[in-house]
Design a protein around this motif. Structure first.
Motif, mmCIF file in Angstrom:
data_model
loop_
_atom_site.group_PDB
_atom_site.id
_atom_site.type_symbol
_atom_site.label_atom_id
_atom_site.label_comp_id
_atom_site.label_asym_id
_atom_site.label_seq_id
_atom_site.Cartn_x
_atom_site.Cartn_y
_atom_site.Cartn_z
ATOM 1 N N ALA A 17 -7.869 3.481 0.881
ATOM 2 C CA ALA A 17 -9.265 3.153 0.594
ATOM 3 C C ALA A 17 -10.035 4.403 0.197
ATOM 4 O O ALA A 17 -9.916 5.455 0.837
ATOM 5 N N ALA A 24 -9.560 -3.608 0.163
ATOM 6 C CA ALA A 24 -8.971 -2.279 0.048
ATOM 7 C C ALA A 24 -9.165 -1.429 1.290
ATOM 8 O O ALA A 24 -8.472 -0.425 1.475
ATOM 9 N N PHE A 82 0.812 -1.212 0.000
ATOM 10 C CA PHE A 82 0.000 0.000 0.000
ATOM 11 C C PHE A 82 0.853 1.272 0.000
ATOM 12 O O PHE A 82 0.351 2.354 -0.294
ATOM 13 N N ARG A 110 -1.466 4.100 -1.452
ATOM 14 C CA ARG A 110 -2.775 3.694 -1.958
ATOM 15 C C ARG A 110 -3.694 3.543 -0.752
ATOM 16 O O ARG A 110 -3.423 2.741 0.148
ATOM 17 N N TYR A 159 -10.817 0.360 -5.934
ATOM 18 C CA TYR A 159 -11.348 0.861 -4.668
ATOM 19 C C TYR A 159 -10.298 1.641 -3.865
ATOM 20 O O TYR A 159 -10.494 1.922 -2.687
ATOM 21 N N LEU A 160 -9.188 1.989 -4.517
ATOM 22 C CA LEU A 160 -8.110 2.709 -3.851
ATOM 23 C C LEU A 160 -7.883 4.068 -4.493
ATOM 24 O O LEU A 160 -7.977 4.223 -5.712
ATOM 25 N N MET A 194 -9.076 -4.778 -7.133
ATOM 26 C CA MET A 194 -8.917 -4.157 -5.822
ATOM 27 C C MET A 194 -8.484 -2.698 -5.955
ATOM 28 O O MET A 194 -8.934 -1.826 -5.199
ATOM 29 N N GLU A 195 -7.645 -2.413 -6.935
ATOM 30 C CA GLU A 195 -7.147 -1.047 -7.091
ATOM 31 C C GLU A 195 -8.236 -0.066 -7.511
ATOM 32 O O GLU A 195 -8.066 1.152 -7.328
#
Length: 487
Positions: free
Chosen positions: A148, A175, A135, A146, A476-477, A473-474
């Protein structure tokens, strides 16, 4: 085993939402409900409460309160929750499979083999990606962080009810986001069972919330709400446009996985005895009710007759009928409006002059009750026909001739969609070169195994953003650059 309907009814779940770690009755001023219909019998099987703006506000407030704590929870703790969710999904596989069969008509064998286990895979992948994700990474003296994005509204469809829930919930929780889920009101039972899994897995209050409702009310409420930081929707292109319009004034992130009209280019050197049956199977997977279904089979004109014979033989092997029968490969269309859409488009194909290879209008065999459709294949389909351009979302395959590989690529790309594609051929160098020229988010070469880590999403009007794997997943970052962090 207790039936999913009895299980849900005894728990009172159909009349409640899951908000802030509790099952709650709707708080809205107007009581409303949706009737869930079993498409195999065309009989109502449940009444599910529908929410309104008050219920949406309540769920979003819970998610907002929970965000600060959940987003700073160590990744190992978030991974542990995902691990428990994954285990419970597999433990309850049969309960989920039975629910999917009665709410949207999936053949029980397919629900057991694909709908449920593949949904569980999204949770496993989210857990594994979280365990290995950095992260914070250095870039010279700058730290790239990175973080949330915040509270996420998740809107899921009726055709893969559980699969699309886990594809969104898994990476969002990994995330560090909190979520409010709005499943389709047409197939909400598996979503209620999933909320029970979240509760039993020990999800902290407010991290996961569920509000059943319609798109114009609950979906629009989530999209326009100022305390929602992101919307992720899987649905029709029309629905995606409406959500994006509702989200625009608050400038929130919108991830859209929308419609498709995917091509399957069978190159002249392909092994037709393998490529054609597999192509038919892929087009009719989930009875064609998949946004990435390769429902345009592009074939060298000189091979059309052989392909027609092979395609008809493959389609004749499909067993359409009672979805609870072990011998059934394909159940009914999931709901009445979609059944009518499929029947209409089959009639359109006939009126447009396409050659009917197998199938046609009406129900198959002697089936008189149930939303059953005949697996239908058209040949000699012109590239400008409606059945070649419009998403039908049912068991209808169009075989389109081409004279050169360049023409096949042009035909593949001449739709407003760009979600998935297939290419079949013996010479791998040529297959790869063709794949490189196709405008779509995924391309499958020679029918490979499913890869839950392969990012999935669309070009053009098939959407924005990606799901599955690391890229999922990314979404949501947020990205933060901290200059001078390293000295």
């Amino acid at each position: 085993m207790t039936s999913p309907l009895r299980h849900l009814t005894e728990a009172g779940f159909p009349g409640k939402f899951y908000i802030d770690g509790e099952w709650r009755k709707p708080i809205g001023s107007v009581a409303a409900a949706a009737t869930v219909v079993n498409p195999a019998t065309e009989q109502p099987i449940a009444e599910v409460a529908l929410g309104d703006d008050d219920d949406v506000d309540c769920a979003i407030a819970a998610a907002r309160r929970a965000f600060a704590g959940w987003s700073t929870t160590p990744p190992a703790e978030r991974a542990a929750l995902l691990d428990r969710i994954h285990a419970l999904l597999l433990q309850r596989l049969e309960l989920f499979a039975q629910a999917l069969t009665c709410e949207m008509g999936a053949a029980i064998t397919y629900a057991r083999r694909a709908q449920v286990p593949l949904a569980a895979e999204h949770i496993r992948v989210a857990r594994d990606n979280l365990a290995n994700y950095q992260f914070v990474t250095p870039r010279g003296s700058t730290a790239i962080m990175r973080e949330a994005i915040g509270v996420c509204g998740l809107i899921t469809p009726w055709n893969w009810p559980l699969y699309q829930i886990t594809a969104k919930v898994g990476p969002a929780l990994a995330a560090g986001c909190t979520v409010v889920l709005k499943p389709s009101e047409l197939s909400p039972l598996s979503a209620l069972l999933f909320a029970e899994v979240m509760d039993d897995a020990g999800c902290p209050p407010g991290v996961f919330n569920l509000v059943n409702g319609t798109g114009p009310i609950v979906g629009a409420g989530l999209a326009s709400h100022p305390l929602v930081d992101m919307i992720s929707i899987t649905g029709s292109t029309r629905a995606g446009v409406l959500v994006a319009q509702a989200a625009a004034p608050t400038v929130k992130r919108v991830a859209q996985e929308l419609g498709g009209k995917s091509p399957n280019i069978i190159l002249p050197d392909a092994d037709l005895s393998r490529a054609v049956p597999l192509g038919v199977g892929a087009a009719f997977r989930n009875l064609g009710q998949s946004c990435s279904a390769p429902t345009r089979m592009l074939v060298s004109r000189s091979q059309m007759e052989e392909v027609e014979i092979l395609a008809a033989a493959a389609a004749s092997e499909l067993v359409v009928g009672d979805p609870l029968a072990e011998s059934t490969t394909h159940g009914p269309i999931a709901n009445r409006p979609q059944f009518e859409r499929v029947q209409t488009m089959i009639s359109v194909g006939l009126k447009e002059g396409a050659k009917l290879v197998i199938g046609g209008p009406g129900r198959p065999g002697d089936l008189q009750i149930g939303l059953y459709a005949r697996p239908t294949i058209f040949s000699n389909v012109r590239r400008d026909m409606r059945i070649a351009q419009e998403e039908i979302f049912g068991p209808v395959l169009s075989i389109i001739p081409y004279d050169t590989v360049d023409e096949a690529i042009a035909i593949a790309n001449e739709t407003v969609y760009g979600l998935g594609a297939h290419v079949q051929g013996t010479d791998l160098e040529t297959v790869r070169a063709v794949a490189h020229q196709i405008q779509s988010g995924q391309v499958h070469l020679n029918h490979p195994d499913w890869d839950p880590n392969a990012p999935f999403g669309g070009y053009k009007r098939s959407g924005n953003g990606r799901e599955y794997g690391r890229e999922g997943m990314e979404e949501y970052l947020e990205t933060k650059a901290v200059l001078g962090f390293y000295r």
